[in-house]
Scaffold this motif. Structure first.
Motif, PDB file in Angstrom:
ATOM      1  N   SER A   1       0.835  -5.922   6.516  1.00 55.19           N
ATOM      2  CA  SER A   1       1.488  -7.213   6.275  1.00 55.19           C
ATOM      3  C   SER A   1       2.834  -7.208   6.986  1.00 55.19           C
ATOM      4  O   SER A   1       3.501  -6.171   7.056  1.00 55.19           O
ATOM      5  N   PRO A   2       3.255  -8.340   7.520  1.00 51.90           N
ATOM      6  CA  PRO A   2       4.569  -8.389   8.191  1.00 51.90           C
ATOM      7  C   PRO A   2       5.727  -8.321   7.208  1.00 51.90           C
ATOM      8  O   PRO A   2       6.865  -8.107   7.624  1.00 51.90           O
ATOM      9  N   THR A   3       5.455  -8.492   5.922  1.00 53.03           N
ATOM     10  CA  THR A   3       6.545  -8.473   4.936  1.00 53.03           C
ATOM     11  C   THR A   3       6.426  -7.274   4.007  1.00 53.03           C
ATOM     12  O   THR A   3       7.234  -6.353   4.056  1.00 53.03           O
ATOM     13  N   CYS A   4       5.372  -7.244   3.187  1.00 52.82           N
ATOM     14  CA  CYS A   4       5.269  -6.172   2.207  1.00 52.82           C
ATOM     15  C   CYS A   4       3.811  -5.921   1.874  1.00 52.82           C
ATOM     16  O   CYS A   4       3.086  -6.844   1.508  1.00 52.82           O
ATOM     17  N   THR A   5       3.369  -4.696   2.011  1.00 49.07           N
ATOM     18  CA  THR A   5       2.004  -4.325   1.631  1.00 49.07           C
ATOM     19  C   THR A   5       1.955  -4.117   0.124  1.00 49.07           C
ATOM     20  O   THR A   5       2.627  -3.250  -0.427  1.00 49.07           O
ATOM     21  N   GLN A   6       1.148  -4.924  -0.549  1.00 54.36           N
ATOM     22  CA  GLN A   6       1.137  -4.911  -2.004  1.00 54.36           C
ATOM     23  C   GLN A   6       0.303  -3.777  -2.592  1.00 54.36           C
ATOM     24  O   GLN A   6       0.648  -3.200  -3.614  1.00 54.36           O
ATOM     25  N   ASP A   7      -0.799  -3.441  -1.928  1.00 53.28           N
ATOM     26  CA  ASP A   7      -1.729  -2.458  -2.498  1.00 53.28           C
ATOM     27  C   ASP A   7      -1.695  -1.178  -1.663  1.00 53.28           C
ATOM     28  O   ASP A   7      -2.229  -1.135  -0.553  1.00 53.28           O
ATOM     29  N   PRO A   8      -1.072  -0.112  -2.174  1.00 49.67           N
ATOM     30  CA  PRO A   8      -1.006   1.126  -1.388  1.00 49.67           C
ATOM     31  C   PRO A   8      -2.354   1.804  -1.240  1.00 49.67           C
ATOM     32  O   PRO A   8      -2.506   2.695  -0.408  1.00 49.67           O
ATOM     33  N   PHE A   9      -3.347   1.414  -2.029  1.00 48.74           N
ATOM     34  CA  PHE A   9      -4.671   2.023  -1.950  1.00 48.74           C
ATOM     35  C   PHE A   9      -5.671   1.140  -1.204  1.00 48.74           C
ATOM     36  O   PHE A   9      -6.874   1.320  -1.318  1.00 48.74           O
ATOM     37  N   ASP A  10      -5.157   0.182  -0.448  1.00 48.10           N
ATOM     38  CA  ASP A  10      -6.011  -0.675   0.371  1.00 48.10           C
ATOM     39  C   ASP A  10      -6.777   0.187   1.375  1.00 48.10           C
ATOM     40  O   ASP A  10      -6.182   0.953   2.134  1.00 48.10           O
ATOM     41  N   PRO A  11      -8.123   0.145   1.405  1.00 45.01           N
ATOM     42  CA  PRO A  11      -8.895   0.998   2.323  1.00 45.01           C
ATOM     43  C   PRO A  11      -8.653   0.704   3.792  1.00 45.01           C
ATOM     44  O   PRO A  11      -9.065   1.495   4.654  1.00 45.01           O
ATOM     45  N   SER A  12      -8.018  -0.421   4.102  1.00 46.47           N
ATOM     46  CA  SER A  12      -7.741  -0.725   5.512  1.00 46.47           C
ATOM     47  C   SER A  12      -6.518   0.025   6.028  1.00 46.47           C
ATOM     48  O   SER A  12      -6.190  -0.071   7.213  1.00 46.47           O
ATOM     49  N   LEU A  13      -5.844   0.777   5.158  1.00 44.96           N
ATOM     50  CA  LEU A  13      -4.674   1.556   5.584  1.00 44.96           C
ATOM     51  C   LEU A  13      -5.139   2.973   5.954  1.00 44.96           C
ATOM     52  O   LEU A  13      -5.233   3.853   5.107  1.00 44.96           O
ATOM     53  N   TRP A  14      -5.470   3.169   7.219  1.00 45.24           N
ATOM     54  CA  TRP A  14      -5.895   4.505   7.636  1.00 45.24           C
ATOM     55  C   TRP A  14      -5.567   4.751   9.102  1.00 45.24           C
ATOM     56  O   TRP A  14      -5.523   3.831   9.923  1.00 45.24           O
ATOM     57  N   THR A  15      -5.336   6.018   9.391  1.00 38.13           N
ATOM     58  CA  THR A  15      -5.186   6.501  10.758  1.00 38.13           C
ATOM     59  C   THR A  15      -5.878   7.853  10.838  1.00 38.13           C
ATOM     60  O   THR A  15      -5.739   8.678   9.935  1.00 38.13           O
ATOM     61  N   GLU A  16      -6.620   8.093  11.927  1.00 37.20           N
ATOM     62  CA  GLU A  16      -7.321   9.361  12.111  1.00 37.20           C
ATOM     63  C   GLU A  16      -6.753  10.115  13.303  1.00 37.20           C
ATOM     64  O   GLU A  16      -6.594   9.544  14.380  1.00 37.20           O
ATOM     65  N   ILE A  17      -6.459  11.404  13.083  1.00 37.15           N
ATOM     66  CA  ILE A  17      -6.061  12.305  14.163  1.00 37.15           C
ATOM     67  C   ILE A  17      -7.324  13.011  14.638  1.00 37.15           C
ATOM     68  O   ILE A  17      -8.003  13.678  13.866  1.00 37.15           O
ATOM     69  N   LEU A  18      -7.656  12.879  15.897  1.00 35.13           N
ATOM     70  CA  LEU A  18      -8.912  13.411  16.420  1.00 35.13           C
ATOM     71  C   LEU A  18      -8.822  14.929  16.617  1.00 35.13           C
ATOM     72  O   LEU A  18      -7.739  15.471  16.894  1.00 35.13           O
ATOM     73  N   PRO A  19      -9.947  15.633  16.486  1.00 35.66           N
ATOM     74  CA  PRO A  19      -9.918  17.096  16.535  1.00 35.66           C
ATOM     75  C   PRO A  19      -9.599  17.675  17.901  1.00 35.66           C
ATOM     76  O   PRO A  19      -9.281  18.863  17.993  1.00 35.66           O
ATOM     77  N   ASP A  20      -9.686  16.882  18.977  1.00 32.11           N
ATOM     78  CA  ASP A  20      -9.341  17.418  20.291  1.00 32.11           C
ATOM     79  C   ASP A  20      -7.852  17.273  20.607  1.00 32.11           C
ATOM     80  O   ASP A  20      -7.439  17.510  21.757  1.00 32.11           O
TER      81      ASP A  20
END
Length: 783
Positions: free
Chosen positions: A188-207
């Motif tokens: 959200s450009p202002t404030c993310t209300q739900d810290p457990f929102d499943p759309s909040l993710w980043t993956e570090i690749l194994p290579d």
């Protein structure tokens, strides 16, 4: 004016005073510039004289070489190089590292080999992230040893893979290092209300990877740094160890070398270790360390080395060229002729002296006295065997103890542990039962904990888990916090194992949640106190044969100095036999912790009858040359001649048979002892068994009482679990019960366990006896 006689006298007095002053000043200068005399060596250990100055060409040119290295023998450095350390080498990475919630971070640790001097270092991160992240308020930051090395915005499109390279200042690289990747994620450009929102993710690749340009440094040889450079616990590659074969393989060399290898296994612990056998020094490969054990007569190659103590006419001599007694051992550090490989020499003029020298390097209290390049060992302390149930890192033998009685991975007692934040990681500690522990009902943990004020009493809790199984939780119901509260939790008797872990998890929610401000939950904390207590109800009894117990070293590591175990080889052991012997020694070292090693090795014809009947045995050899042929005729799966296999009444012939066999049976010479058979139809089968012992992902699959191991590839990938096939068989129809307790203790324990059954049984038996007596008396009255 002075008279001539007085003038001459005054001049003479002046000159005398001047000479005395110069002499006094000279003496003071000498006293200040010369180092103080060296303190005498401890009793039983002599320091050899300083070695002759032998310095490599690189050492003379390199300004970074220490003065100590320039004065003694050094290992010349190799050429500068580059090393790539990929993330997927860490077992915690797997297919990817995922960062979730508004703020999350992951940690990876790596070491710097001792002989490396980093010139440049780079961190290359490949990643992908949720397309829902708002780019201007989401970023990824990298830290190395607490220092920030860069940040980047998370602004990639759906499915797009990002890549970034961060420069790491070489001066922040230490022996032990930690990389932290932290993600701040908002949708959200202002404030993310739900810290457990499943759309909040980043993956570090194994290579993703770390890339080092490094300059190897000369290695100064000194026993104050032992086991380095023979073994480097900071190495990023498997340590390479080579043993030089003597001209006669006999019991003293077998026992001394295996004990040394067992101690190397204790140094290695979880680190990979590769071992080879050489017939000549010129067979050395790059990065190998050479170990030579034996007298000058059994190891004539000693004459090819430049040693601190001279070897003349097949005898070791001291600094005064006197022949050392046969019961005096010598340990020395030197290099090969090209100065590229460090060499550890353990020698003496007799086998008794060599045994002392090996024990000196094995026993920590003696080894700490060592320094310099050569040590003459005249006497070592005889360390008594520990109690059979005294296992470091496992549960105490007492049934009541506290958390502070357990030890961390570095052998330190646990102290109070605190975590902070709403999504704090769980506190975890080993709760490792001894392999022969058998638990009954009545096991408890009395968790002593405290927590901060300002927690939300509706959603905050403390939870106890055993091996991932949630046992019990309790609400943190005080808004003013809690101090030294107690939670009594039942530990299920069938869930406590030799590899168990207990986790304490605090769910700390603030009374007012503001998702956009991460700092609002950092004032929340939970503490587990070291006086948390445990109550156990157990006896020690186990059923054998069972290879699953071998995962923890039982029963061969009982006691932990291996004094109740012996290894038996053929009369003429091959290289395959000896290689497997050293792998067994290294594995036993990884599985045991003690102040000494008292493992013995015998050839078949030299095995004493008392040892055969009194100890646990490990037999090594192909079917044709197996040292204990009677054991091959045991029940269940057996190997026969002409590549035949037999199981019960079934018999087949396999061509070829390249599988290895690991089989455990009750010793034919003592029902309270176990015999482990490591065999195969050929040396290739022994190599398969060696691979099983060397690779953790294979070894920790052991179960049942017989294992067949094979591979369909001539040169399998050592890191690929699918390259090997394991077949597990349960052959023993009847198992033997082993116990360290007396019959009286077991009887009393049975009474304590079964009192609720025995008490009604006694009442019923008394009523029956009373009825029988009354009936008998009634018949007598009628007569």
């Amino acid at each position: 004016m002075l008279r001539p006689r007085r003038l001459v006298l005054a001049i003479a007095l002046f000159l005398l005073t001047l000479i005395c002053s110069l002499g006094l000043g000279w003496n003071i200068t000498v006293a200040q510039t010369n180092p103080p005399a060296e303190a005498p060596a401890p009793s039983g250990i002599d320091k050899a004289p300083a070695p002759p100055q032998v310095s490599g060409e690189a050492a003379a040119k390199d300004p970074d070489v220490s003065d100590a290295a320039k004065k003694g023998t050094i290992v010349s450095p190799l050429a500068a190089g580059q090393y790539v350390l990929e993330f997927n080498r860490s077992p915690v990475v797997g297919n990817r590292l995922r960062l979730r919630s508004i703020y999350d971070e992951t940690r990876l640790r790596f070491t710097r080999p001792r002989a490396w001097k980093p010139k440049t270092a780079k961190l290359q991160v490949r990643f992908r992230h949720s397309p829902a992240l708002y780019a201007t308020r989401s970023n990824l930051t990298a830290y190395v040893n607490g220092a920030s090395v860069g940040s980047l915005p998370l602004n990639k499109k759906q499915g797009e893979i990002g890549s970034a390279i961060f420069d790491i200042p070489p001066d922040i690289i230490q022996d032990n290092n930690e990389v932290v990747l932290a993600a701040l994620q908002n949708n959200s450009p202002t404030c993310t209300q739900d810290p457990f929102d499943p759309s909040l993710w980043t993956e570090i690749l194994p290579d993703s990877k770390l890339v080092f340009d490094f300059q190897p440094q000369p290695i100064a040889l000194n026993f104050s740094r032992y086991p380095y450079p023979i073994f480097d616990d900071l190495s990023l590659e498997p340590n390479q160890l080579a043993y030089l074969l003597p001209n006669a393989v006999e019991e003293p060399w077998l026992t001394a070398t295996t004990r040394f290898q067992t101690n190397v296994g204790r140094f290695a612990q979880y680190r990979p270790l590769n071992t080879r056998l050489l017939s000549a020094i010129d067979q050395m490969q790059p990065n190998e360390r050479l170990v030579i054990i034996g007298t000058p007569k059994t190891q004539p190659a000693l004459a090819q080395l430049t040693l601190p103590l001279s070897v003349k006419e097949g005898q070791v001599r001291d600094d005064k060229q006197k022949v050392l007694p046969n019961d005096v051992g010598v340990v020395m550090l030197t290099t090969t002729a090209d100065k590229l490989h460090p060499v550890l020499v353990i020698t003496g003029n007799g086998t008794e002296g060599i045994a002392k020298a090996v024990q000196f390097l094995i026993q920590p209290r003696d080894r700490q006295l060592g320094t310099g390049q050569a040590i003459v060992v005249r006497q070592v302390t005889d360390v008594p065997a520990p109690s059979p149930r005294e296992w470091t890192g496992y549960l105490p033998t007492a049934n009541r103890f506290q958390l502070k009685d357990l030890t961390t991975f570095d052998n330190k007692p646990y102290e109070d542990m605190t975590v902070r934040g709403a999504d704090a990681p769980a506190m975890e500690f080993d709760f490792r039962a001894l392999p022969d522990d058998q638990f009954t009902t009545g096991n408890f943990i009395n968790l002593n904990y405290s927590y901060s004020p300002q927690v939300n009493p509706l959603t905050s809790l403390v939870e106890v888990q055993l091996d991932g199984l949630a046992l019990m939780g309790k609400k943190l119901d005080s808004v003013t916090g809690g101090s030294h509260e107690t939670l009594r939790v039942v530990l299920p008797e069938n869930r406590i194992k030799p590899n168990s872990k207990i986790r304490i998890r605090f769910q700390l929610d603030p009374r007012e949640r503001r998702s956009c401000n991460r700092a609002l939950d950092q004032q929340l904390w939970g503490t587990v106190h070291a006086d948390t207590s445990f109550e156990l109800s157990r006896t020690n009894v186990v059923q054998v044969p069972d290879l699953k117990l071998l995962q923890f070293g039982f029963p061969f590591a009982t006691p932990q100095d291996l004094s109740k175990t012996a290894i038996v080889l053929p009369d003429v052991p091959t290289k395959a036999d000896l290689s497997l012997l050293f792998e067994v020694g290294a594995r036993l070292g990884r599985l045991s912790k003690a102040e000494s090693v008292k493992l013995d090795v015998f050839r078949a014809s030299k095995l004493p009858t008392t040892v055969r009947s009194d100890r646990h045995l490990i037999g090594i050899g192909t079917r044709e040359n197996f040292p204990l042929p009677d054991a091959l005729k045991s029940e269940g799966f057996t190997l026969q001649d002409a590549f035949r296999r037999q199981r019960g009444q079934s018999q087949v012939q396999t061509l070829p048979d390249a599988d290895g066999v690991v089989k455990e049976i009750v010793s034919p010479w003592n029902r309270d002892r176990v015999l482990l058979l490591l065999s195969g139809q050929s040396n290739t089968g022994l190599d398969q068994v060696r691979a099983l012992l060397n690779r953790d992902f294979l070894f920790f699959q052991l179960r049942e009482d017989t294992v067949l191991i094979g591979t369909g590839e001539p040169d399998p990938n050592p890191y690929n679990p699918n390259a090997y096939s394991l077949e597990f068989l349960q052959q023993a129809n009847q198992k033997q019960q082993l116990s360290q307790t007396s019959l009286l203790d077991r009887f009393l324990q049975s009474l304590r366990i079964s009192w609720f059954i025995l008490a009604p049984g006694f009442v019923i038996a008394a009523l029956l006896l009373y009825a029988i007596a009354q009936s008998y008396l009634g018949r007598l009255g009628k007569k």
